[in-house]
Design a protein around this motif. Structure first.
Motif, PDB file in Angstrom:
ATOM      1  N   ASP A  58       0.813  -1.211   0.000  1.00 37.59           N
ATOM      2  CA  ASP A  58       0.000   0.000   0.000  1.00 37.59           C
ATOM      3  C   ASP A  58       0.848   1.263   0.000  1.00 37.59           C
ATOM      4  O   ASP A  58       0.324   2.383   0.074  1.00 37.59           O
ATOM      5  CB  ASP A  58      -0.954   0.011   1.197  1.00 37.59           C
ATOM      6  N   GLY A  59       2.162   1.122  -0.045  1.00 40.64           N
ATOM      7  CA  GLY A  59       3.044   2.277  -0.085  1.00 40.64           C
ATOM      8  C   GLY A  59       3.375   2.861   1.276  1.00 40.64           C
ATOM      9  O   GLY A  59       4.149   3.808   1.385  1.00 40.64           O
ATOM     10  N   GLN A  60       2.811   2.269   2.350  1.00 36.12           N
ATOM     11  CA  GLN A  60       3.098   2.726   3.703  1.00 36.12           C
ATOM     12  C   GLN A  60       4.280   1.935   4.276  1.00 36.12           C
ATOM     13  O   GLN A  60       4.575   0.836   3.822  1.00 36.12           O
ATOM     14  CB  GLN A  60       1.863   2.546   4.600  1.00 36.12           C
ATOM     15  N   ASP A  61       4.928   2.506   5.305  1.00 30.85           N
ATOM     16  CA  ASP A  61       6.113   1.869   5.878  1.00 30.85           C
ATOM     17  C   ASP A  61       5.828   0.470   6.410  1.00 30.85           C
ATOM     18  O   ASP A  61       4.795   0.216   7.037  1.00 30.85           O
ATOM     19  CB  ASP A  61       6.668   2.721   7.022  1.00 30.85           C
ATOM     20  N   ALA A  62       6.767  -0.427   6.160  1.00 34.45           N
ATOM     21  CA  ALA A  62       6.715  -1.776   6.712  1.00 34.45           C
ATOM     22  C   ALA A  62       8.147  -2.235   6.950  1.00 34.45           C
ATOM     23  O   ALA A  62       9.095  -1.700   6.365  1.00 34.45           O
ATOM     24  CB  ALA A  62       6.003  -2.738   5.763  1.00 34.45           C
ATOM     25  N   VAL A  63       8.293  -3.237   7.817  1.00 36.29           N
ATOM     26  CA  VAL A  63       9.629  -3.706   8.195  1.00 36.29           C
ATOM     27  C   VAL A  63       9.740  -5.214   7.951  1.00 36.29           C
ATOM     28  O   VAL A  63       8.862  -5.983   8.347  1.00 36.29           O
ATOM     29  CB  VAL A  63       9.940  -3.381   9.672  1.00 36.29           C
ATOM     30  N   ALA A  64      10.830  -5.613   7.298  1.00 38.97           N
ATOM     31  CA  ALA A  64      11.177  -7.025   7.135  1.00 38.97           C
ATOM     32  C   ALA A  64      12.306  -7.342   8.105  1.00 38.97           C
ATOM     33  O   ALA A  64      13.404  -6.797   7.984  1.00 38.97           O
ATOM     34  CB  ALA A  64      11.618  -7.297   5.701  1.00 38.97           C
ATOM     35  N   THR A  65      12.020  -8.199   9.083  1.00 35.61           N
ATOM     36  CA  THR A  65      12.980  -8.495  10.153  1.00 35.61           C
ATOM     37  C   THR A  65      13.537  -9.893   9.989  1.00 35.61           C
ATOM     38  O   THR A  65      12.787 -10.872   9.871  1.00 35.61           O
ATOM     39  CB  THR A  65      12.305  -8.368  11.534  1.00 35.61           C
ATOM     40  N   LEU A  66      14.865  -9.983   9.990  1.00 38.37           N
ATOM     41  CA  LEU A  66      15.566 -11.261   9.866  1.00 38.37           C
ATOM     42  C   LEU A  66      16.171 -11.633  11.212  1.00 38.37           C
ATOM     43  O   LEU A  66      16.942 -10.863  11.785  1.00 38.37           O
ATOM     44  CB  LEU A  66      16.661 -11.150   8.807  1.00 38.37           C
ATOM     45  N   LEU A  67      15.808 -12.811  11.730  1.00 37.62           N
ATOM     46  CA  LEU A  67      16.327 -13.287  13.014  1.00 37.62           C
ATOM     47  C   LEU A  67      17.438 -14.308  12.754  1.00 37.62           C
ATOM     48  O   LEU A  67      17.292 -15.195  11.911  1.00 37.62           O
ATOM     49  CB  LEU A  67      15.206 -13.927  13.844  1.00 37.62           C
ATOM     50  N   CYS A  68      18.534 -14.183  13.501  1.00 38.33           N
ATOM     51  CA  CYS A  68      19.702 -15.036  13.278  1.00 38.33           C
ATOM     52  C   CYS A  68      20.174 -15.655  14.588  1.00 38.33           C
ATOM     53  O   CYS A  68      20.044 -15.045  15.655  1.00 38.33           O
ATOM     54  CB  CYS A  68      20.853 -14.230  12.686  1.00 38.33           C
ATOM     55  N   ALA A  69      20.749 -16.850  14.493  1.00 37.85           N
ATOM     56  CA  ALA A  69      21.329 -17.530  15.651  1.00 37.85           C
ATOM     57  C   ALA A  69      22.391 -18.503  15.155  1.00 37.85           C
ATOM     58  O   ALA A  69      22.357 -18.931  13.984  1.00 37.85           O
ATOM     59  CB  ALA A  69      20.256 -18.266  16.448  1.00 37.85           C
ATOM     60  N   PRO A  70      23.356 -18.860  16.014  1.00 41.20           N
ATOM     61  CA  PRO A  70      24.343 -19.871  15.621  1.00 41.20           C
ATOM     62  C   PRO A  70      23.650 -21.154  15.152  1.00 41.20           C
ATOM     63  O   PRO A  70      22.668 -21.592  15.751  1.00 41.20           O
ATOM     64  CB  PRO A  70      25.138 -20.102  16.913  1.00 41.20           C
ATOM     65  N   GLY A  71      24.140 -21.727  14.096  1.00 43.79           N
ATOM     66  CA  GLY A  71      23.523 -22.938  13.555  1.00 43.79           C
ATOM     67  C   GLY A  71      22.606 -22.675  12.375  1.00 43.79           C
ATOM     68  O   GLY A  71      22.198 -23.615  11.678  1.00 43.79           O
ATOM     69  N   ASP A  72      22.277 -21.401  12.129  1.00 38.83           N
ATOM     70  CA  ASP A  72      21.411 -21.088  10.994  1.00 38.83           C
ATOM     71  C   ASP A  72      22.041 -21.490   9.670  1.00 38.83           C
ATOM     72  O   ASP A  72      21.336 -21.856   8.724  1.00 38.83           O
ATOM     73  CB  ASP A  72      21.081 -19.592  10.976  1.00 38.83           C
ATOM     74  N   ASP A  73      23.370 -21.417   9.582  1.00 37.26           N
ATOM     75  CA  ASP A  73      24.057 -21.776   8.341  1.00 37.26           C
ATOM     76  C   ASP A  73      23.708 -23.195   7.912  1.00 37.26           C
ATOM     77  O   ASP A  73      23.468 -23.459   6.730  1.00 37.26           O
ATOM     78  CB  ASP A  73      25.575 -21.665   8.527  1.00 37.26           C
ATOM     79  N   GLU A  74      23.690 -24.117   8.884  1.00 38.94           N
ATOM     80  CA  GLU A  74      23.391 -25.515   8.559  1.00 38.94           C
ATOM     81  C   GLU A  74      21.944 -25.682   8.118  1.00 38.94           C
ATOM     82  O   GLU A  74      21.639 -26.483   7.228  1.00 38.94           O
ATOM     83  CB  GLU A  74      23.680 -26.409   9.770  1.00 38.94           C
ATOM     84  N   ILE A  75      21.045 -24.926   8.738  1.00 43.14           N
ATOM     85  CA  ILE A  75      19.633 -24.996   8.347  1.00 43.14           C
ATOM     86  C   ILE A  75      19.465 -24.508   6.916  1.00 43.14           C
ATOM     87  O   ILE A  75      18.767 -25.127   6.104  1.00 43.14           O
ATOM     88  CB  ILE A  75      18.764 -24.158   9.312  1.00 43.14           C
ATOM     89  N   ILE A  76      20.113 -23.387   6.591  1.00 43.80           N
ATOM     90  CA  ILE A  76      20.021 -22.832   5.239  1.00 43.80           C
ATOM     91  C   ILE A  76      20.585 -23.818   4.223  1.00 43.80           C
ATOM     92  O   ILE A  76      19.999 -24.029   3.149  1.00 43.80           O
ATOM     93  CB  ILE A  76      20.771 -21.484   5.167  1.00 43.80           C
ATOM     94  N   ARG A  77      21.711 -24.424   4.558  1.00 43.01           N
ATOM     95  CA  ARG A  77      22.333 -25.403   3.650  1.00 43.01           C
ATOM     96  C   ARG A  77      21.388 -26.583   3.414  1.00 43.01           C
ATOM     97  O   ARG A  77      21.217 -27.039   2.281  1.00 43.01           O
ATOM     98  CB  ARG A  77      23.651 -25.897   4.258  1.00 43.01           C
ATOM     99  N   PHE A  78      20.760 -27.075   4.480  1.00 41.14           N
ATOM    100  CA  PHE A  78      19.829 -28.192   4.358  1.00 41.14           C
ATOM    101  C   PHE A  78      18.644 -27.816   3.462  1.00 41.14           C
ATOM    102  O   PHE A  78      18.240 -28.578   2.578  1.00 41.14           O
ATOM    103  CB  PHE A  78      19.326 -28.616   5.739  1.00 41.14           C
ATOM    104  N   LEU A  79      18.070 -26.621   3.687  1.00 37.49           N
ATOM    105  CA  LEU A  79      16.921 -26.179   2.900  1.00 37.49           C
ATOM    106  C   LEU A  79      17.270 -26.056   1.422  1.00 37.49           C
ATOM    107  O   LEU A  79      16.466 -26.395   0.550  1.00 37.49           O
ATOM    108  CB  LEU A  79      16.421 -24.827   3.423  1.00 37.49           C
ATOM    109  N   ALA A  80      18.476 -25.570   1.143  1.00 38.46           N
ATOM    110  CA  ALA A  80      18.883 -25.342  -0.243  1.00 38.46           C
ATOM    111  C   ALA A  80      19.137 -26.645  -0.992  1.00 38.46           C
ATOM    112  O   ALA A  80      18.852 -26.750  -2.191  1.00 38.46           O
ATOM    113  CB  ALA A  80      20.126 -24.461  -0.280  1.00 38.46           C
ATOM    114  N   LEU A  81      19.677 -27.643  -0.297  1.00 36.46           N
ATOM    115  CA  LEU A  81      20.120 -28.868  -0.961  1.00 36.46           C
ATOM    116  C   LEU A  81      19.204 -30.063  -0.737  1.00 36.46           C
ATOM    117  O   LEU A  81      19.387 -31.106  -1.381  1.00 36.46           O
ATOM    118  CB  LEU A  81      21.539 -29.235  -0.490  1.00 36.46           C
ATOM    119  N   ASP A  82      18.216 -29.934   0.135  1.00 37.13           N
ATOM    120  CA  ASP A  82      17.423 -31.081   0.567  1.00 37.13           C
ATOM    121  C   ASP A  82      16.730 -31.798  -0.585  1.00 37.13           C
ATOM    122  O   ASP A  82      16.710 -33.028  -0.646  1.00 37.13           O
ATOM    123  CB  ASP A  82      16.381 -30.627   1.598  1.00 37.13           C
TER     124      ASP A  82
END
Length: 465
Positions: free
Chosen positions: A319-343
């Motif tokens: 709608d053109g009004q302000d909004a926020v995209a929030t990314l949450l991070c923690a140790p171990g996220d790298d392995e989760i991302i790798r699994f999702l990409a290659l699964d």
């Protein structure tokens, strides 16, 4: 052009890119258009079809998206539109094929287009434009590999002198090259809209554990304004977070591919109607959802590629009004991302066993990919293709890690990944300005209809008097 726009579709002006795309199509050119989510991609083929006075074929990846687009067009007064897909019974399909020449706009899936009777009937029509929606699915390097999209090329090659419109919201230059190659596009007109939207702001937060992320989500949602979407890679996690929010009287629901189709449709309808404030979802949610006032998109874990991430984050602030995209991070996220990409990629052993005709337990995607490879390539070519895919996936993973760990501007990194430059100077991301998090601090949510405050027994009692 403005006269036709008003006459046929009721709009007074074009959004950026729409007029340029329509003009190129009317000149008979192939067009590849990258327009951000919510920028009115569908108008491009709707107006072109109306002005050509010829049939438009739209090839769409999702049944729910297809049905939604058909309903939206009917609400606009475009009645001669049909979805030719697996929702139809055998009798309904045969009737639809017999009456196909009566329709101005025909939606179908790449899988349906492989069926002989459908292809034969379409060749008998006066088709003026072929539109490939969500065209990134075509690319072997894209983030939603669909073999039947690759088979489109053979059929399109036989459709001479019909312009092709390929539409997407996010694609790298490599994916765009693949789209042009597979679709046999001849010197296409390319329109690239800048993906940098000043109303969409980015935030990144680090935690020690995943449990800390979940606790933060609960407190944050209680204190800030929706509507919003929380993306998480696990079906179990969607249910867990949705229950936590429900326990503190937040109108929330879990959404994932494990739900029945009618349940997913109901949840989506409730969200659009403001009967639900938050959706906690896997990546199965969002495509084709027309809700302009989404104020927040929270990623509990980074998506497996930046294309995925930008597609999901881009569902906010239409709608053109302000909004926020929030990314949450923690140790171990790298392995989760790798699994999702290659699964869903087959392994080398799977390729070997499949080509040898041995029985295997495969996911739906693995089976689709291996079946396509077997029909197109030798064993050695398939192994080489697998190596190339793994290399591309690992490149995508490294790009997500850059965003996870950067000390520089998130927006600059995201835009540069797609070959674009940052346009917005203020409130771009939380790494550049603490004020980003202040944009959504006040909880403002309209009271829900009275009946939604009742539990199911009270609602039944009320209905049954």
């Amino acid at each position: 052009m403005l006269h036709h726009l008003k006459h046929y579709l009721g709009y007074n002006e074009f959004r950026p890119g729409q007029q340029e795309v329509v003009e190129a199509l009317l000149q008979g050119k192939d067009v590849l258009a990258l327009l951000p989510t919510g920028m009115g991609k569908s108008l491009c083929y709707q107006l072109t079809g109306k002005m050509m006075q010829r049939t438009v074929l739209i090839i769409s990846p999702l049944l729910s998206l297809m049905q939604d687009q058909v309903e939206q067009m009917k609400k606009m007064g475009i009645k001669r539109v049909i979805a030719l897909n697996s929702f139809l019974t055998r009798m309904e399909k045969q009737q639809a094929l017999q009456q196909l020449s009566q329709y101005e706009f025909i939606f179908t899936s790449p899988e349906m287009l492989q069926q002989g009777d459908v292809k034969e009937r379409l060749t008998q029509l006066n088709i003026g434009l072929i539109t490939i929606d969500e065209a990134h699915c075509i690319s072997q390097w894209g983030y939603d590999f669909r073999p039947d999209y690759l088979r489109l090329g053979k059929w399109l090659k036989s459709q001479k002198n019909i312009p092709i419109l390929a539409l997407s919201a996010t694609a790298t230059y490599e994916v765009m090259d693949d789209i042009k190659k597979v679709l046999h596009m001849t010197s296409p007109f390319v329109y690239l809209h800048n993906m940098d939207r000043k109303e969409l702001h980015f935030s990144r937060k680090w935690f020690n554990t995943t449990d800390e992320k979940v606790r933060w989500i609960k407190e944050h949602v209680m204190q800030t304004m929706g509507p919003g979407i929380i993306y998480t890679p696990s079906r179990r996690k969607t249910e867990e977070i949705a229950r936590l929010l429900q326990d503190v009287h937040i109108q929330a629901a879990a959404y994932h591919a494990g739900l029945e189709s009618h349940d997913r449709q109901l949840i989506q309808a409730q969200f659009i109607a403001n009967e639900l404030e938050w959706i906690v979802a896997t990546s199965a949610f969002g495509m084709g959802v027309h809700k302009p006032n989404i104020r927040q998109v929270i990623h509990e874990t980074m998506s497996p590629s930046l294309a995925h991430y930008m597609q999901e984050a881009g569902r906010a602030a239409r709608d053109g009004q302000d909004a926020v995209a929030t990314l949450l991070c923690a140790p171990g996220d790298d392995e989760i991302i790798r699994f999702l990409a290659l699964d869903d990629l087959p392994t080398k052993n799977m390729v070997t066993d499949f080509y040898a005709g041995r029985q295997l337990e495969l996911s739906e995607t693995q089976l689709r990919v291996l079946t396509y490879w077997y029909s197109e390539w030798s064993y050695d070519e398939a192994i080489q293709k697998l190596k190339e895919l793994i290399t591309q996936k690992m490149t995508a993973i490294r790009a997500t890690q850059d965003v996870l760990y950067t000390d520089e501007c998130m927006r600059v990194l995201l835009m540069s990944h797609f070959g674009q430059s940052k346009q917005v100077e203020e409130l771009c991301c939380s790494l550049c300005s603490d004020a980003v998090d202040n944009l959504i601090k006040v909880r403002k949510w309209m009271p829900l209809p009275q009946q939604m405050k009742l539990n199911w027994q009270e609602r039944l009692d009320k209905l049954l008097n």
